[in-house]
Write a protein that holds these residues in place. Structure first.
Motif, PDB file in Angstrom:
ATOM      1  N   LEU A 102       5.103   4.082  -3.797  1.00 42.31           N
ATOM      2  CA  LEU A 102       5.117   5.290  -3.919  1.00 42.31           C
ATOM      3  C   LEU A 102       4.747   6.221  -5.075  1.00 42.31           C
ATOM      4  CD1 LEU A 102       8.275   6.341  -1.862  1.00 42.31           C
ATOM      5  CD2 LEU A 102       5.975   6.336  -1.026  1.00 42.31           C
ATOM      6  N   TYR A 103       5.120   5.384  -6.469  1.00 44.90           N
ATOM      7  CA  TYR A 103       4.949   6.059  -7.530  1.00 44.90           C
ATOM      8  C   TYR A 103       4.171   5.468  -8.682  1.00 44.90           C
ATOM      9  CZ  TYR A 103       8.634   8.908  -5.066  1.00 44.90           C
ATOM     10  OH  TYR A 103       9.504   9.747  -4.139  1.00 44.90           O
TER      11      TYR A 103
ATOM     12  N   PRO B 182       1.754   3.603 -10.830  1.00 40.81           N
ATOM     13  CA  PRO B 182       0.149   3.747 -10.894  1.00 40.81           C
ATOM     14  C   PRO B 182      -0.458   2.336 -10.185  1.00 40.81           C
ATOM     15  CG  PRO B 182       1.114   4.114 -13.221  1.00 40.81           C
ATOM     16  CD  PRO B 182       2.310   3.791 -12.292  1.00 40.81           C
ATOM     17  N   ALA B 183      -1.285   2.846  -9.579  1.00 37.47           N
ATOM     18  CA  ALA B 183      -1.996   1.829  -8.852  1.00 37.47           C
ATOM     19  C   ALA B 183      -2.293   0.465  -9.311  1.00 37.47           C
ATOM     20  CB  ALA B 183      -3.307   2.331  -8.067  1.00 37.47           C
ATOM     21  N   ALA B 184      -2.949   0.408 -10.610  1.00 36.94           N
ATOM     22  CA  ALA B 184      -3.058  -0.626 -11.596  1.00 36.94           C
ATOM     23  C   ALA B 184      -2.060  -1.620 -11.974  1.00 36.94           C
ATOM     24  CB  ALA B 184      -3.861  -0.183 -12.816  1.00 36.94           C
ATOM     25  N   THR B 185      -0.830  -0.971 -11.968  1.00 32.48           N
ATOM     26  CA  THR B 185       0.379  -1.882 -12.118  1.00 32.48           C
ATOM     27  C   THR B 185       1.207  -2.108 -10.977  1.00 32.48           C
ATOM     28  OG1 THR B 185       1.930   0.063 -11.963  1.00 32.48           O
ATOM     29  CG2 THR B 185       0.869  -0.314 -14.088  1.00 32.48           C
ATOM     30  N   ARG B 186       0.632  -1.856  -9.720  1.00 33.68           N
ATOM     31  CA  ARG B 186       1.513  -2.452  -8.661  1.00 33.68           C
ATOM     32  C   ARG B 186       1.414  -3.698  -8.348  1.00 33.68           C
ATOM     33  NH1 ARG B 186      -0.876   2.549  -4.729  1.00 33.68           N
ATOM     34  NH2 ARG B 186       0.473   4.274  -5.700  1.00 33.68           N
TER      35      ARG B 186
ATOM     36  N   PRO C 265       8.010   2.575   7.994  1.00 33.00           N
ATOM     37  CA  PRO C 265       7.099   3.658   8.238  1.00 33.00           C
ATOM     38  C   PRO C 265       5.813   3.368   7.666  1.00 33.00           C
ATOM     39  CG  PRO C 265       8.420   4.309   6.400  1.00 33.00           C
ATOM     40  CD  PRO C 265       9.064   3.081   6.874  1.00 33.00           C
ATOM     41  N   GLU C 266       4.552   4.063   7.820  1.00 30.48           N
ATOM     42  CA  GLU C 266       3.217   3.809   7.221  1.00 30.48           C
ATOM     43  C   GLU C 266       3.565   4.039   5.704  1.00 30.48           C
ATOM     44  OE1 GLU C 266      -1.105   5.686   7.272  1.00 30.48           O
ATOM     45  OE2 GLU C 266       0.440   6.345   8.550  1.00 30.48           O
ATOM     46  N   ARG C 267       2.746   2.915   4.915  1.00 27.55           N
ATOM     47  CA  ARG C 267       3.120   2.755   3.631  1.00 27.55           C
ATOM     48  C   ARG C 267       1.780   3.313   2.866  1.00 27.55           C
ATOM     49  NH1 ARG C 267       6.450  -2.874   2.887  1.00 27.55           N
ATOM     50  NH2 ARG C 267       8.612  -1.852   4.061  1.00 27.55           N
ATOM     51  N   PRO C 268       1.688   3.948   1.668  1.00 24.39           N
ATOM     52  CA  PRO C 268       0.530   4.361   0.986  1.00 24.39           C
ATOM     53  C   PRO C 268      -0.179   3.269   0.233  1.00 24.39           C
ATOM     54  CG  PRO C 268       2.739   4.662  -0.359  1.00 24.39           C
ATOM     55  CD  PRO C 268       3.183   3.998   0.979  1.00 24.39           C
ATOM     56  N   ASP C 269       0.151   2.059   0.368  1.00 28.11           N
ATOM     57  CA  ASP C 269      -0.771   1.193  -0.063  1.00 28.11           C
ATOM     58  C   ASP C 269      -0.748  -0.047   0.628  1.00 28.11           C
ATOM     59  OD1 ASP C 269      -0.849  -1.198  -2.236  1.00 28.11           O
ATOM     60  OD2 ASP C 269      -1.800   0.692  -3.295  1.00 28.11           O
ATOM     61  N   THR C 270      -2.010  -0.644   0.642  1.00 22.08           N
ATOM     62  CA  THR C 270      -2.241  -1.752   1.542  1.00 22.08           C
ATOM     63  C   THR C 270      -1.753  -3.057   1.144  1.00 22.08           C
ATOM     64  OG1 THR C 270      -4.495  -1.863   0.861  1.00 22.08           O
ATOM     65  CG2 THR C 270      -4.117  -0.677   3.116  1.00 22.08           C
TER      66      THR C 270
END
Length: 324
Positions: free
Chosen positions: A27-28, A30-34, A8-13
């Motif tokens: 999904l969960y 923090p953006a900086a750790t992804r 499905p469409e994912r929240p982060d490119t």
């Protein structure tokens, strides 16, 4: 664990191509750790399981071998789980640093954090060191023999990323690294390395040859173009026959390890139950062979992922044997 439908469409490119759809990192986290968690394959947990399961095999058979258990075994069990997550992350980070130029040329891997530009090489090195140091702190809670084994484990880990450049059998080097925990956990419990642990280690290597040959069939076309070697390319259309050999080696060697471990102290009923573990594992591997299609990359990924269950099956029998 399996996921055949289009994601499905994912929240982060920045999502990596072969990650689980809607995984917890995307999904969960923090953006900086992804990017760093992706570098550690936290969005693809199957590798952590495949590193951890041999540790638990080794611990269970060691307890069967000497007929004793202590509260410290609970820490070995838990410490191996934490260490497997961290060392798998450190190993994957090292692999991606070493393979960054190759990964950029392979469709499945070019979205990984380093070739896609999410993480710099310097940042990856720092992240690898942090994970390794925390793992080492856990290792220091074990006995001296286990600590020495843990340090020696760095040798196959360091070599593995380069194996595909000089041998058609890089999966052997992966097996050497991924099953080291069988030796380590056994030694952490007993204080010494015994023959059953070595035979169990060999069984794990045969299992790794089985599942990682399946995994490598996802990249055979790209690997051929850039000159990367693998057992998948080596075996080609004969893959099924080779996988059957690895199945038999896995079951046979694990069966020997179980008998050797159980004979000194385990009751006959416990021995009988424990021996059923390799047998049941073999049936699950045979089931995978019935669905094998080396030209279907989605199917290969699906079969690779179910090996978590393959490895847990004998562990359940070992656990049952311990309570008899």
């Amino acid at each position: 664990m399996q996921d055949n439908a289009p994601p499905p469409e994912r929240p982060d490119t920045g999502t990596v191509a072969d990650a689980y759809s809607r995984n917890w990192v995307d999904l969960y986290a923090p953006a900086a750790t992804r990017p760093y968690l992706r570098l550690s394959r936290a969005d693809r947990p199957i590798g952590t399981w495949l590193l951890l399961i041999p540790c638990w095999w080794g611990l269970a058979l060691a307890m069967l071998y000497d007929g004793r258990a202590s509260w410290f075994d609970l820490w070995i069990f838990s410490g191996c789980a934490i260490g497997a997550f961290l060392m798998r992350g450190a190993g994957c980070t090292w692999n991606d640093i070493s393979d960054r130029d190759i990964d950029a040329q392979v469709a499945r891997t070019r979205s990984r954090p380093i070739p896609s530009g999410q993480v710099s090489v310097k940042g990856a090195v720092i992240w690898m060191i942090v994970q390794a140091l925390v793992s080492f702190a856990i290792l220091l809670t074990f006995n001296a023999a286990a600590i020495r084994l843990g340090i020696l484990a760095l040798i196959p880990v360091a070599i593995y990323p380069f194996a595909k450049r000089f041998t058609w059998w890089p999966q052997v080097f992966l097996g050497l690294a991924f099953n080291w925990g069988a030796l380590l956990a056994w030694t952490a419990h007993t204080g010494r390395l015994d023959a059953p642990a070595v035979v169990l280690y060999l069984a794990g290597i045969a299992w790794t040859l089985f599942y990682d040959t399946i995994y490598a069939h996802q990249d055979t076309e790209d690997d051929a173009l850039i000159g990367v070697k693998s057992t998948a390319r080596l075996f080609g259309e004969n893959t099924a026959q080779w996988l059957r050999r690895f199945l038999m080696a896995t079951v046979g060697l694990m069966g020997i390890a179980v008998v050797y471990a159980a004979l000194p102290n385990a009751p006959v009923l416990a021995l009988a139950v424990a021996v059923c573990g390799p047998w049941a594992m073999g049936w699950h591997m045979a089931w995978q062979l019935r669905g094998l299609d080396i030209h279907n990359t989605d199917k290969m990924l699906q079969l690779f992922r179910v090996n978590r269950d393959t490895g847990i099956i004998p562990l359940l029998f070992f656990a049952a044997a311990l309570v008899l």
